[in-house]
Design a protein around this motif. Structure first.
Motif, PDB file in Angstrom:
ATOM      1  N   UNK A  21      -0.801  -3.682  -2.043  1.00  0.00           N
ATOM      2  CA  UNK A  21       0.933  -3.461  -2.382  1.00  0.00           C
ATOM      3  C   UNK A  21       1.417  -2.100  -3.348  1.00  0.00           C
ATOM      4  N   UNK A  22       0.272  -1.868  -4.913  1.00  0.00           N
ATOM      5  CA  UNK A  22       0.807  -1.025  -5.442  1.00  0.00           C
ATOM      6  C   UNK A  22      -0.031   0.400  -4.592  1.00  0.00           C
ATOM      7  N   UNK A  23      -1.141   0.163  -3.721  1.00  0.00           N
ATOM      8  CA  UNK A  23      -1.668   1.054  -3.157  1.00  0.00           C
ATOM      9  C   UNK A  23      -0.742   1.774  -2.047  1.00  0.00           C
ATOM     10  N   UNK A  24      -0.020   1.393  -0.958  1.00  0.00           N
ATOM     11  CA  UNK A  24       0.958   1.272   0.291  1.00  0.00           C
ATOM     12  C   UNK A  24       2.536   2.076  -0.850  1.00  0.00           C
ATOM     13  N   UNK A  25       2.584   1.774  -1.862  1.00  0.00           N
ATOM     14  CA  UNK A  25       3.772   1.621  -2.534  1.00  0.00           C
ATOM     15  C   UNK A  25       3.759   3.047  -3.252  1.00  0.00           C
ATOM     16  N   UNK A  26       2.177   2.935  -3.071  1.00  0.00           N
ATOM     17  CA  UNK A  26       2.137   4.855  -4.084  1.00  0.00           C
ATOM     18  C   UNK A  26       2.283   5.172  -5.537  1.00  0.00           C
ATOM     19  N   UNK A  27       2.070   3.761  -6.083  1.00  0.00           N
ATOM     20  CA  UNK A  27       1.961   3.178  -7.308  1.00  0.00           C
ATOM     21  C   UNK A  27      -0.322   3.878  -7.652  1.00  0.00           C
TER      22      UNK A  27
END
Length: 754
Positions: A21-27
């Protein structure tokens, strides 16, 4: 990139989900921190390794990305997706062998893997393995005929191989499948721009610029601005082009492409100080961009801004030693320190790089010359209005023997202004108006006309299109008149017309062409030109008294050393004047300043406005002595002066450009005005200015030479040129090569020539 689903056992799936989720959110920073913590607990968790690799790639850590994926594939050697991702990042890192191995392993694991075949095709394109790349794309399309990226990449390959019709169909297929595919639309726009289909290209670029930000990468939209500006420039819509270049520079003030393009536009418009500033900015922010140094140096020469010439020259020489290309062939002519061999090397590199694709293709014409009674000669004529060299050529064209030769002309380059009546087209058996067209259609017209000998009178000069002759559209190509030097590559021209002075046989190693030597002078003249009554000095803005030196050559041909010599003459000949052609106001101001620094009153420099050619010839009669430039001599200007009865003092060097005036002077039997260094140049001019008893007979000699000299015998020149064409044709029939030297001919009386 694709994600892998393999997982280890020490990490909870919820934690993996949070990482994803963090990766997909660009975080990405948070994702990397979490991934590092998780992998420290379970170093063999393949999915975490894969996600951590993707997060590191997102922040530019390509080496870490590859290392993490290598760990992942070692733990999951049957995971085809991991191999695809690893190969993609290795390709990005230019690790071509490793990437190819990864893609082939992915295909071995999944033989119908479209993405792997597509990426392998891209890699093979990078290796210039065109045939293998094509097979890889075809294999992807056999599996999925609608594989958009494979269709697009195959189109890119077709463009590289100049199979433009096939490329256009593939790009149209991509856009049918995905209407707003920005890369395909951009490639199609560029293809149309290359083909000269400007309306279609403009529409495509405008469509790109209107795409919403989420649909197109900002860089692609930025490049579309620049390409649309170039399109406007090609259509002579300079105001629109300038606006778009400025939009680019507002976004990126130090961007290389827009700075260079805007500088070139300013140069084209004669806005030389602005062009200078732009090229200066390129040199400041991109000091390794070699062409900018040559262009900046050219601006400084045109503006007579000489304070930085030495520093720039040293930089350019260093770049040349490093094998870079800071100078175009035309710009290189102005460097007195360059030897004929160095000029050949510059021109050879230029031709090889600039026309690499064309020179690698088979020539358009491969037929061998055969015996025939009537040769078909074609002349490539750029800028058929207001072109100095064509004024000289017109008489020869009119004098050609139409029983023995068919004469074709090809007019290209800028379109003549509305209302301008041209004499030149009337002088040909057949005239082709090909203004604004690209090189290939012009070359194909030459092929269709079955030209035997094609004569290029432009070479590497402004507005010319050497790409025409790079296509090899005739069995024999001759370079003549426009560019004083070799074109550098044997494919560009088979022969170069010269004479024993401008291109002596001992200079043959400095030319990529066979030398073809005229018996007197290589440069023609038109003896139909009439000299009007001599105007008064007052009418020309000249003082009532004073010896008049002149030089009507362009300012880029002037040098500090040359001006030193001229100022010596002005100081030693009381009341004398130097009459120069008008240039850019900043250049004239700089020249006045340079003269003043040498102790000469700037009022003794008179600037002559541009005038129509016949008016210019008439005013030349007021001149006492013409002072030639060095290392680029006057060509048409020197011939004009001699025709007007004005002695020309020249300095002869080793390069062709520095030997032109010497050839003209030998043809009128004034060898005594040919000098070999600056000191003798000044002393020769001084002697003429100081001795009216020597100068007057010389002027009378030149007036007689209008009737007696081979230089001014246009019919004789035309017959000699035709003999040369026949000799060249015969040598090719015999499959021979090497120089051709015509013997001297006698004067011809031809009452049919008017």
């Amino acid at each position: 990139m694709e994600s892998s689903d393999d997982a280890g056992g020490l990490i909870q799936q919820e934690e993996v989900g949070h990482l994803k989720q963090l990766f997909q959110q660009g975080r990405y920073a948070e994702a990397i921190a979490l991934g590092d913590r998780l992998i420290s607990r379970d170093p063999v968790h393949v999915q975490v390794l894969s996600l951590l690799a993707l997060a590191n790639h997102a922040v530019g850590k390509l080496d870490v990305t590859i290392e993490l994926l290598q760990q992942a594939v070692s733990l999951a050697p049957a995971n085809h997706k991991l191999y695809l991702n690893l190969g993609s990042f290795q390709l990005q890192a230019k690790q071509l062998e490793q990437a190819e191995s990864a893609f082939r392993r992915a295909i071995a694991l999944k033989p119908d893997y479209v993405e792997a075949y597509n990426n392998l095709g891209n890699l093979l394109m990078a290796k210039e393995a065109w045939g293998e790349a094509k097979r890889s794309f075809f294999q992807a399309l056999r599996i999925d005929p609608d594989a958009i990226e494979a269709l697009f990449n195959l189109a890119e390959l077709m463009i590289k191989q100049l199979q433009l019709e096939k490329a256009e169909k593939l790009l149209a297929r991509v856009l049918h499948l995905r209407k707003n595919h920005p890369q395909a639309l951009n490639s199609l726009a560029l293809l149309w721009l290359q083909q000269g289909r400007y309306d279609a290209a403009e529409g495509a670029f405008q469509q790109l610029l209107k795409m919403p930000a989420e649909s197109i990468h900002p860089r692609l939209k930025y490049e579309a601005l620049g390409n649309l500006a170039i399109l406007h420039l090609k259509c002579n819509q300079q105001e629109q082009a300038e606006k778009l270049f400025k939009m680019q520079l507002k976004q990126e003030p130090t961007a290389l492409g827009p700075l260079m393009n805007a500088g070139t536009l300013m140069q084209l418009q004669g806005r030389l100080p602005e062009a200078r500033m732009l090229f200066q900015s390129v040199c400041q922010h991109h000091p390794d961009h070699a062409p900018a140094w040559g262009l900046l140096n050219r601006m400084h020469r045109e503006l007579c801004h000489w304070s930085t010439l030495e520093e720039e020259t040293q930089r350019i020489e260093k770049l040349l030693d490093q094998g870079e290309e800071p100078l175009s062939p035309f710009e290189a002519l102005a460097f007195p320190q360059l030897t004929p061999l160095q000029l050949k090397q510059i021109n050879t590199r230029y031709a090889t790089h600039r026309f690499a694709t064309l020179l690698a293709k088979p020539p358009l014409v491969t037929r061998r010359p055969a015996p025939k009674s009537r040769l078909r000669i074609g002349y490539l004529c750029k800028k058929v209005f207001n072109h100095a060299g064509l004024y000289l050529l017109a008489g020869v064209l009119a004098a050609h023997d139409r029983e023995a030769f068919e004469i074709y002309g090809y007019g290209y380059g800028p379109k003549p202004p509305e209302g301008v009546t041209l004499e030149l087209p009337q002088l040909f058996s057949q005239w082709r108006s090909l203004y604004t067209q690209r090189a290939e259609p012009i070359a194909r017209q030459v092929v269709a006309d079955e030209i035997d000998i094609l004569v290029d009178i432009g070479g590497y000069t402004a507005n010319n299109q050497p790409g025409i002759i790079a296509h090899k559209p005739a069995p024999i190509i001759i370079s003549w008149l426009g560019f004083p030097g070799t074109l550098g590559h044997p494919r560009m021209a088979d022969y170069m017309i010269g004479d024993a002075t401008v291109t002596p046989l001992e200079h043959a190693p400095f030319y990529g062409e066979n030398l073809a030597l005229m018996p007197h002078c290589y440069q023609p003249t038109d003896n139909r030109r009439q000299l009007g009554s001599m105007p008064t000095r007052q009418e020309q803005g000249l003082p009532a008294e004073g010896f008049i030196f002149c030089c009507f050559n362009q300012y880029y041909k002037l040098t500090p050393e040359l001006l030193d010599g001229w100022c010596q003459l002005l100081l030693q000949v009381p009341g004398s004047l130097l009459w120069l052609l008008e240039g850019h106001p900043a250049a004239m101001e700089n020249l006045n300043g340079e003269v003043a620094r040498r102790g000469v009153d700037a009022k003794r420099i008179i600037f002559a406005p541009f005038r129509p050619h016949l008016e210019h010839l008439t005013r030349l009669q007021l001149v006492d002595v013409m002072l030639d430039s060095y290392p680029i001599n006057g060509h048409t200007t020197a011939s004009d002066a001699l025709w007007a009865g004005v002695p020309v003092v020249t300095r002869m060097g080793e390069t062709m450009a520095s030997r032109v005036a010497a050839s003209l002077l030998r043809a009128v039997a004034l060898d005594e005005l040919i000098c070999h260094d600056m000191e003798s140049y000044v002393q020769t001019a001084l002697a003429l200015a100081s001795d009216a008893q020597r100068l007057l007979p010389m002027r009378n000699h030149l007036i007689r030479q209008r009737k007696d000299s081979p230089l001014f015998d246009t019919v004789r020149y035309a017959r000699d040129l035709e003999r040369l064409y026949r000799a060249i044709w015969q040598q090719h029939i015999n499959a021979g090569s090497g120089p051709i030297v015509l013997q001297q001919s006698r004067r011809i009386e031809d009452p049919s020539y008017e």
